[in-house]
Design a protein around this motif. Structure first.
Motif, PDB file in Angstrom:
ATOM      1  N   ASN A 112       1.031  -1.159   0.049  1.00 31.05           N
ATOM      2  CA  ASN A 112       0.233   0.111   0.228  1.00 31.05           C
ATOM      3  C   ASN A 112       0.828   1.218   0.091  1.00 31.05           C
ATOM      4  OD1 ASN A 112      -2.879  -1.152   0.519  1.00 31.05           O
ATOM      5  ND2 ASN A 112      -1.805  -1.909   2.309  1.00 31.05           N
ATOM      6  N   ASN A 139       3.565   0.558   2.964  1.00 27.64           N
ATOM      7  CA  ASN A 139       3.263  -0.649   3.902  1.00 27.64           C
ATOM      8  C   ASN A 139       3.120  -1.946   3.187  1.00 27.64           C
ATOM      9  OD1 ASN A 139       0.966  -2.194   5.304  1.00 27.64           O
ATOM     10  ND2 ASN A 139       2.715  -1.546   6.446  1.00 27.64           N
ATOM     11  N   ARG A 164       4.149   7.046   2.517  1.00 27.69           N
ATOM     12  CA  ARG A 164       4.490   5.931   3.284  1.00 27.69           C
ATOM     13  C   ARG A 164       4.329   4.568   2.734  1.00 27.69           C
ATOM     14  NH1 ARG A 164       1.081   2.653   6.656  1.00 27.69           N
ATOM     15  NH2 ARG A 164       2.299   1.320   8.081  1.00 27.69           N
ATOM     16  N   MET A 207      -6.426   3.965   5.315  1.00 23.44           N
ATOM     17  CA  MET A 207      -7.226   2.744   5.400  1.00 23.44           C
ATOM     18  C   MET A 207      -8.139   2.674   6.583  1.00 23.44           C
ATOM     19  SD  MET A 207      -5.833  -1.257   4.686  1.00 23.44           S
ATOM     20  CE  MET A 207      -5.080  -1.068   3.387  1.00 23.44           C
ATOM     21  N   ASP A 242      -8.113  -8.425   8.599  1.00 21.10           N
ATOM     22  CA  ASP A 242      -7.842  -9.290   7.632  1.00 21.10           C
ATOM     23  C   ASP A 242      -8.258 -10.701   7.882  1.00 21.10           C
ATOM     24  OD1 ASP A 242      -6.429  -7.177   6.612  1.00 21.10           O
ATOM     25  OD2 ASP A 242      -4.610  -7.301   7.812  1.00 21.10           O
ATOM     26  N   TYR A 274       0.639   5.090   0.657  1.00 17.79           N
ATOM     27  CA  TYR A 274      -0.178   6.292   1.082  1.00 17.79           C
ATOM     28  C   TYR A 274       0.613   7.358   0.809  1.00 17.79           C
ATOM     29  CZ  TYR A 274      -1.873   2.566   4.022  1.00 17.79           C
ATOM     30  OH  TYR A 274      -2.610   1.041   4.305  1.00 17.79           O
ATOM     31  N   HIS A 310     -10.920  -2.256   9.541  1.00 19.02           N
ATOM     32  CA  HIS A 310     -11.135  -3.615   8.860  1.00 19.02           C
ATOM     33  C   HIS A 310     -10.632  -4.523   9.674  1.00 19.02           C
ATOM     34  CE1 HIS A 310      -7.446  -2.693   6.981  1.00 19.02           C
ATOM     35  NE2 HIS A 310      -7.118  -4.034   6.961  1.00 19.02           N
ATOM     36  N   ARG A 345       1.403 -12.219   4.018  1.00 13.11           N
ATOM     37  CA  ARG A 345       0.522 -12.894   4.417  1.00 13.11           C
ATOM     38  C   ARG A 345       0.380 -14.417   3.899  1.00 13.11           C
ATOM     39  NH1 ARG A 345      -4.683  -9.006   3.851  1.00 13.11           N
ATOM     40  NH2 ARG A 345      -3.441  -6.932   3.958  1.00 13.11           N
ATOM     41  N   HIS A 397      -8.571  -2.902  12.643  1.00 13.62           N
ATOM     42  CA  HIS A 397      -7.205  -1.903  12.598  1.00 13.62           C
ATOM     43  C   HIS A 397      -7.580  -1.201  11.477  1.00 13.62           C
ATOM     44  CE1 HIS A 397      -6.038  -5.580  10.389  1.00 13.62           C
ATOM     45  NE2 HIS A 397      -5.349  -4.633   9.483  1.00 13.62           N
TER      46      HIS A 397
HETATM   47  O1  LIG Z   1      -0.779   0.372   6.161  1.00  9.75           O
HETATM   48  C1  LIG Z   1      -0.849  -0.292   7.182  1.00  9.75           C
HETATM   49  O2  LIG Z   1      -0.052  -0.280   8.131  1.00  9.75           O
HETATM   50  C2  LIG Z   1      -2.122  -1.331   7.145  1.00  9.75           C
HETATM   51  C3  LIG Z   1      -2.375  -1.981   6.150  1.00  9.75           C
HETATM   52  C4  LIG Z   1      -3.504  -3.033   6.290  1.00  9.75           C
HETATM   53  O3  LIG Z   1      -4.062  -3.202   7.201  1.00  9.75           O
HETATM   54  C5  LIG Z   1      -3.618  -3.945   5.276  1.00  9.75           C
HETATM   55  O4  LIG Z   1      -3.012  -3.911   3.975  1.00  9.75           O
HETATM   56  O5  LIG Z   1      -4.677  -4.623   5.352  1.00  9.75           O
END
Ligand SMILES: O=C(O)CCC(=O)C(=O)O
Ligand SMILES: [Mn+2]
Length: 212
Positions: free
Chosen positions: A117, A200, A198, A126, A131, A119, A129, A204, A186
């Motif tokens: 992701n 991320n 940023r 975000m 996961d 940002y 939600h 998974r 989260h």
């Molecule tokens: O950007 C984040 O720290 C969270 C990303 C997240 O929760 C996700 O990709 O499901």
């Protein structure tokens, strides 16, 4: 609301991952998993090299652009579904395979896909939600690496509504495991502050057996 500061963490920050004081969940954090120069360089390289896309999702019947760019990578069976959007995986690029291997080794857990992701500024974020897609299994281990601007990451405990915030530093690692996805949502809130981008990376494991 609980705000996590370094002194709340159970061990010395230089000792690696430290458990966060969250009931019903298993979350740990290390602020310096990558050095700042490493994390900053990787952020720049990924900004330029990943095939970023900004998808549209349906919200209350309307099409809206999601407030961030994304790129989804993994084994060929790892399709990712998010708010009705289904993404086919691209191969994991070498820079991210190196991180995947290090995580697998340190956490003793397998990973076969990663959602990146980006940002772009404080207006990207975000929503809350979990996961909790069935193909992640009942107690998924999710390893989240942060690169670039520090952002506030929040947990909402579903039974009590209690919120816990933590600032995710450049180069940090956050690991969510156990029943965290069942008991918490989260999210990453937007901010009016003028901040840099940023990226991320959430690693998974999608089980082939659990895929529809
Ligand atoms: O950007 C984040 O720290 C969270 C990303 C997240 O929760 C996700 O990709 O499901
Ligand atoms: Mn998530």
């Amino acid at each position: 609301m609980l705000i996590i500061v370094q002194s709340d963490l159970f061990h010395d920050p230089s000792q690696g991952l430290q458990a966060l004081p969250l009931n019903d969940g298993r979350v740990s954090y290390q602020s310096d998993w990558l050095s700042e120069p490493q994390a900053t360089a990787l952020n720049k390289a990924l900004q330029q090299s990943l095939p970023w896309r900004q998808d549209t999702i349906k919200l209350y019947g309307k099409s809206v652009l999601i407030p961030r760019l994304q790129s989804w990578h993994g084994a060929s069976h790892c399709e990712y579904t998010y708010s009705g959007l289904r993404m086919k995986p691209l191969p994991i690029p070498p820079a991210l395979v190196a991180i995947q291997k290090r995580l697998e080794n340190e956490l003793q857990a397998p990973f076969n896909c990663v959602l990146a992701n980006w940002y772009r500024d404080g207006q990207d974020g975000m929503g809350f939600h979990a996961d909790d897609e069935p193909e992640l299994g009942p107690e998924p281990v999710i390893a989240s690496v942060s690169l670039g601007a520090e952002r506030k990451f929040s947990f909402k405990h579903l039974p009590t509504g209690e919120r816990t915030d933590i600032q995710l530093a450049n180069g940090s690692l956050l690991v969510m495991a156990g029943k965290t996805q069942r008991f918490y949502h989260h999210g990453l809130s937007k901010t009016r502050k003028r901040i840099d981008g940023r990226i991320n990376l959430t690693f998974r494991y999608i089980s082939l057996d659990l895929c529809k």
